[in-house]
Design a protein around this motif. Structure first.
Motif, PDB file in Angstrom:
ATOM      1  N   PHE A 187     103.866  40.310  38.714  1.00  0.00           N
ATOM      2  CA  PHE A 187     102.889  41.050  39.509  1.00  0.00           C
ATOM      3  C   PHE A 187     101.443  40.849  39.032  1.00  0.00           C
ATOM      4  CE2 PHE A 187     105.444  44.652  41.790  1.00  0.00           C
ATOM      5  CZ  PHE A 187     106.242  43.686  42.378  1.00  0.00           C
ATOM      6  N   ASP A 188     101.276  40.536  37.737  1.00  0.00           N
ATOM      7  CA  ASP A 188      99.925  40.379  37.184  1.00  0.00           C
ATOM      8  C   ASP A 188      99.146  39.247  37.852  1.00  0.00           C
ATOM      9  OD1 ASP A 188      99.909  42.436  35.393  1.00  0.00           O
ATOM     10  OD2 ASP A 188     100.919  41.250  33.824  1.00  0.00           O
ATOM     11  N   SER A 189      99.870  38.242  38.331  1.00  0.00           N
ATOM     12  CA  SER A 189      99.177  37.056  38.861  1.00  0.00           C
ATOM     13  C   SER A 189      98.990  37.112  40.377  1.00  0.00           C
ATOM     14  CB  SER A 189      99.975  35.805  38.485  1.00  0.00           C
ATOM     15  OG  SER A 189     101.268  35.902  39.043  1.00  0.00           O
ATOM     16  N   ILE A 190      99.331  38.241  41.012  1.00  0.00           N
ATOM     17  CA  ILE A 190      99.214  38.327  42.477  1.00  0.00           C
ATOM     18  C   ILE A 190      97.746  38.307  42.907  1.00  0.00           C
ATOM     19  CG2 ILE A 190      99.500  39.904  44.445  1.00  0.00           C
ATOM     20  CD1 ILE A 190     102.160  40.794  43.152  1.00  0.00           C
ATOM     21  N   THR A 191      97.417  37.427  43.855  1.00  0.00           N
ATOM     22  CA  THR A 191      96.039  37.336  44.376  1.00  0.00           C
ATOM     23  C   THR A 191      95.978  38.000  45.763  1.00  0.00           C
ATOM     24  OG1 THR A 191      96.460  35.291  45.570  1.00  0.00           O
ATOM     25  CG2 THR A 191      95.755  35.088  43.264  1.00  0.00           C
ATOM     26  N   PRO A 192      94.756  38.312  46.241  1.00  0.00           N
ATOM     27  CA  PRO A 192      94.641  38.841  47.607  1.00  0.00           C
ATOM     28  C   PRO A 192      95.302  37.910  48.630  1.00  0.00           C
ATOM     29  CG  PRO A 192      92.574  39.171  46.447  1.00  0.00           C
ATOM     30  CD  PRO A 192      93.456  38.355  45.525  1.00  0.00           C
ATOM     31  N   ALA A 193      95.135  36.595  48.458  1.00  0.00           N
ATOM     32  CA  ALA A 193      95.741  35.659  49.425  1.00  0.00           C
ATOM     33  C   ALA A 193      97.264  35.806  49.444  1.00  0.00           C
ATOM     34  CB  ALA A 193      95.355  34.225  49.083  1.00  0.00           C
ATOM     35  N   ASP A 194      97.889  35.981  48.256  1.00  0.00           N
ATOM     36  CA  ASP A 194      99.354  36.195  48.217  1.00  0.00           C
ATOM     37  C   ASP A 194      99.720  37.465  48.981  1.00  0.00           C
ATOM     38  OD1 ASP A 194      99.626  34.093  46.410  1.00  0.00           O
ATOM     39  OD2 ASP A 194      99.484  35.411  44.639  1.00  0.00           O
ATOM     40  N   ALA A 195      98.947  38.516  48.724  1.00  0.00           N
ATOM     41  CA  ALA A 195      99.283  39.823  49.294  1.00  0.00           C
ATOM     42  C   ALA A 195      99.018  39.870  50.789  1.00  0.00           C
ATOM     43  CB  ALA A 195      98.496  40.923  48.571  1.00  0.00           C
ATOM     44  N   LEU A 196      98.116  39.012  51.265  1.00  0.00           N
ATOM     45  CA  LEU A 196      97.797  39.009  52.700  1.00  0.00           C
ATOM     46  C   LEU A 196      98.835  38.247  53.530  1.00  0.00           C
ATOM     47  CD1 LEU A 196      93.895  38.612  52.608  1.00  0.00           C
ATOM     48  CD2 LEU A 196      95.195  40.574  53.478  1.00  0.00           C
ATOM     49  N   ARG A 197      99.773  37.594  52.824  1.00  0.00           N
ATOM     50  CA  ARG A 197     100.794  36.818  53.538  1.00  0.00           C
ATOM     51  C   ARG A 197     102.022  37.684  53.798  1.00  0.00           C
ATOM     52  NH1 ARG A 197     100.957  32.710  49.693  1.00  0.00           N
ATOM     53  NH2 ARG A 197      98.774  32.139  49.904  1.00  0.00           N
ATOM     54  N   HIS A 198     101.975  38.502  54.820  1.00  0.00           N
ATOM     55  CA  HIS A 198     103.131  39.366  55.103  1.00  0.00           C
ATOM     56  C   HIS A 198     104.245  38.561  55.753  1.00  0.00           C
ATOM     57  CE1 HIS A 198     105.610  42.646  56.618  1.00  0.00           C
ATOM     58  NE2 HIS A 198     104.990  43.409  55.746  1.00  0.00           N
ATOM     59  N   PRO A 199     105.510  38.769  55.293  1.00  0.00           N
ATOM     60  CA  PRO A 199     106.594  37.938  55.827  1.00  0.00           C
ATOM     61  C   PRO A 199     106.849  38.135  57.322  1.00  0.00           C
ATOM     62  CG  PRO A 199     107.465  39.672  54.382  1.00  0.00           C
ATOM     63  CD  PRO A 199     105.978  39.678  54.236  1.00  0.00           C
ATOM     64  N   ASN A 200     106.677  39.351  57.859  1.00  0.00           N
ATOM     65  CA  ASN A 200     107.113  39.603  59.242  1.00  0.00           C
ATOM     66  C   ASN A 200     106.022  40.023  60.216  1.00  0.00           C
ATOM     67  OD1 ASN A 200     109.591  39.231  58.067  1.00  0.00           O
ATOM     68  ND2 ASN A 200     110.133  41.379  58.047  1.00  0.00           N
ATOM     69  N   TRP A 201     105.018  40.765  59.735  1.00  0.00           N
ATOM     70  CA  TRP A 201     104.060  41.376  60.656  1.00  0.00           C
ATOM     71  C   TRP A 201     102.679  40.763  60.473  1.00  0.00           C
ATOM     72  CZ3 TRP A 201     105.623  45.066  64.165  1.00  0.00           C
ATOM     73  CH2 TRP A 201     106.826  45.733  63.913  1.00  0.00           C
ATOM     74  N   SER A 202     101.962  40.585  61.581  1.00  0.00           N
ATOM     75  CA  SER A 202     100.576  40.133  61.522  1.00  0.00           C
ATOM     76  C   SER A 202      99.673  41.329  61.818  1.00  0.00           C
ATOM     77  CB  SER A 202     100.401  39.015  62.553  1.00  0.00           C
ATOM     78  OG  SER A 202      99.060  38.943  62.937  1.00  0.00           O
ATOM     79  N   MET A 203      98.861  41.753  60.825  1.00  0.00           N
ATOM     80  CA  MET A 203      98.106  43.006  60.942  1.00  0.00           C
ATOM     81  C   MET A 203      96.748  42.862  60.269  1.00  0.00           C
ATOM     82  SD  MET A 203     101.206  45.531  59.696  1.00  0.00           S
ATOM     83  CE  MET A 203     101.406  44.790  58.080  1.00  0.00           C
ATOM     84  N   GLY A 204      95.905  43.901  60.374  1.00  0.00           N
ATOM     85  CA  GLY A 204      94.624  43.918  59.677  1.00  0.00           C
ATOM     86  C   GLY A 204      94.827  43.864  58.162  1.00  0.00           C
ATOM     87  N   SER A 205      93.758  43.522  57.433  1.00  0.00           N
ATOM     88  CA  SER A 205      93.924  43.265  55.995  1.00  0.00           C
ATOM     89  C   SER A 205      94.270  44.525  55.196  1.00  0.00           C
ATOM     90  CB  SER A 205      92.676  42.594  55.431  1.00  0.00           C
ATOM     91  OG  SER A 205      91.547  43.379  55.694  1.00  0.00           O
ATOM     92  N   LYS A 206      93.694  45.680  55.542  1.00  0.00           N
ATOM     93  CA  LYS A 206      93.958  46.880  54.734  1.00  0.00           C
ATOM     94  C   LYS A 206      95.441  47.270  54.798  1.00  0.00           C
ATOM     95  CE  LYS A 206      93.990  51.532  53.872  1.00  0.00           C
ATOM     96  NZ  LYS A 206      94.942  52.551  54.339  1.00  0.00           N
ATOM     97  N   ILE A 207      95.990  47.315  56.008  1.00  0.00           N
ATOM     98  CA  ILE A 207      97.407  47.710  56.131  1.00  0.00           C
ATOM     99  C   ILE A 207      98.320  46.621  55.563  1.00  0.00           C
ATOM    100  CG2 ILE A 207      97.534  46.931  58.555  1.00  0.00           C
ATOM    101  CD1 ILE A 207      99.677  49.006  59.045  1.00  0.00           C
ATOM    102  N   THR A 208      97.880  45.372  55.561  1.00  0.00           N
ATOM    103  CA  THR A 208      98.718  44.307  54.990  1.00  0.00           C
ATOM    104  C   THR A 208      98.823  44.487  53.469  1.00  0.00           C
ATOM    105  OG1 THR A 208      98.033  42.854  56.772  1.00  0.00           O
ATOM    106  CG2 THR A 208      99.075  41.809  54.897  1.00  0.00           C
ATOM    107  N   ILE A 209      97.715  44.864  52.819  1.00  0.00           N
ATOM    108  CA  ILE A 209      97.783  45.146  51.378  1.00  0.00           C
ATOM    109  C   ILE A 209      98.632  46.393  51.144  1.00  0.00           C
ATOM    110  CG2 ILE A 209      96.464  45.633  49.273  1.00  0.00           C
ATOM    111  CD1 ILE A 209      96.080  42.780  50.549  1.00  0.00           C
TER     112      ILE A 209
END
Ligand code: NAD
Ligand code: MG
Length: 387
Positions: A187-209
């Protein structure tokens, strides 16, 4: 014919809603549209949907928006919180779609309720912050509140609109987000780009995080508590990575009713706008044989402690959920801005809650004060870590 005001028209929910509205011109008209700063996108929507009123965050953006619009267009441009309230209460609107992100949705939504508008609510932060106040006003003003969040739409559909009738518990499904199968040491190495890649849903950035930390599910637990007037200990979260079962309701006799569909927000948005009628949408049904398997598991609160924190803040009630929400908004913004690591999000929210002196029976002023205090506190905690 239903006339709509759309708060947050340029976002993921807002754009999906406007696509549906375009498909059914004999059913829907648009009275007002709002956005924060994305004036180009808003200008295109104004030309396409011809609202009477449009609102943006401040006078500068209002001026920019004016310059982008054809001169002969009959639209009034307003700004700031009063502008958002004007959009939420404009006389032509029958219903307001709350699709802004974050705490900014609360005051305009309350104004819409007071003005007698029906509400379709995607902006879950409004219910998290002030669920009791919102639900009391909905009852007092006799307006309709339709959930747009897919889980809550699923629960509403699984109750067939009859809340409270022999219900044992609510099973809120969660995809588990992009880090469902990562170990804590990764978990220490997680970047915003990793976290913005949701497996199923395409949504705004705040709810994706929020989906990556499972805070989204925590906010949804609080949202469900208010929408369906059910205690926290009867709201369970079940991880279901396929995101086909959108949520379920268990009845007194052990029967479980679920609502299913492919992970596409159009279904929940359209149902929110046109209930009780179902609109013919360009959305496929799940191909069950191809999906093959449904799996379910308990959420891991050790790896995803934000979910546990939301239950605690929700159960404490009063001003605590508003503090949870505000600290989370600040922490997520800092993470997206590379000023806070992914693993720093939970500690900021937890520490802000620890420092808060809760107010029970909080009124709107108490809630807004708690929101401001929590933002300041969380920002200071993050600033101190940066130094
Ligand atoms: P988004 O970021 O895509 O869009 C947000 C919209 O709100 C934009 O139009 C933006 O201009 C406006 N906005 C942002 N900050 C604002 C502010 N301070 N004041 C006024 N307007 C502001 O967000 P989204 O993904 O569409 O989500 C909107 C809401 O719906 C959120 O509360 C989210 O939790 C909820 N929701 C979204 C989804 C989804 O699939 N996107 C699903 C369920 C619930
Ligand atoms: Mg949801």
């Amino acid at each position: 014919m239903k006339t709509l005001s759309i708060l947050g028209a340029t976002g993921s929910i807002g754009s999906n809603a406007l696509e549906i509205i375009s498909q059914f011109p004999d059913r829907f008209a648009v009275a007002a549209l709002t956005a924060k700063t994305s004036v180009e996108a808003l200008a295109r929507l104004i030309v396409r949907h011809r609202p009477r009123l449009a609102a943006v965050i401040d006078a500068d953006h209002a001026r920019q928006l004016e310059t982008l619009l054809p001169e002969d267009l009959d639209v009034k441009i307003v700004s700031g919180e009063t502008g958002f309230i004007a959009a939420a209460t404009c006389p032509e609107a029958d219903m307001v779609l709350g699709a802004m992100v974050g705490a900014a949705g609360l005051v305009p939504t309350l104004a819409a309720i007071d003005a007698g508008k029906d509400i379709a609510l995607a902006n879950k932060e409004t219910l998290v912050m002030a669920g009791s106040i919102v639900m009391n006003r909905i009852a007092r003003c006799g307006v309709k509140l339709m959930p747009v969040d897919s889980e809550h739409s699923a629960i509403f559909q699984s109750m067939a609109g009859r809340a409270g009738n022999g219900i044992r518990e609510i099973l809120l499904t969660a995809s588990g987000g992009p880090f469902l199968n990562r170990t804590k040491s990764e978990f220490d190495s997680i970047t915003p780009a990793d976290a913005l890649r949701h497996p199923n849903w395409s949504m705004g950035s705040k709810i994706t995080i929020d989906s990556a930390t499972l805070m989204n599910k925590g906010l949804e637990v609080i949202e469900a508590r208010w929408l369906f007037d059910i205690d926290f200990d009867r709201i369970k979260v079940v991880v279901h990575p396929q995101s086909i079962v959108h949520s379920m309701v268990t009845y007194a006799d052990g029967a479980v009713i679920a609502q299913m569909g492919v992970p596409d927000m159009k279904g929940a948005i359209a149902y929110g706008l046109s209930h009780p009628r179902r609109l013919p949408l360009d959305v496929p049904a799940p191909d069950f044989a191809r999906i093959g398997q449904f799996t379910f598991e308990d959420p891991d609160l050790d790896r995803f402690p934000c979910l546990a924190l939301a239950y605690v803040a929700g159960q404490q009630g009063g001003s605590c959920p508003a503090v949870l929400n505000a600290a989370n908004e600040v922490a997520v913004a800092a993470f997206l801005d590379n000023r806070l690591p992914y693993t720093g999000i939970h500690p900021v929210i937890e520490e802000t809650l620890n420092r808060h002196s809760p107010r029970n029976g909080a009124d709107l002023d108490d809630i807004l004060a708690a929101d401001r205090w929590a933002r300041e506190t969380a920002k200071n905690l993050i600033r101190r870590q940066e130094n």
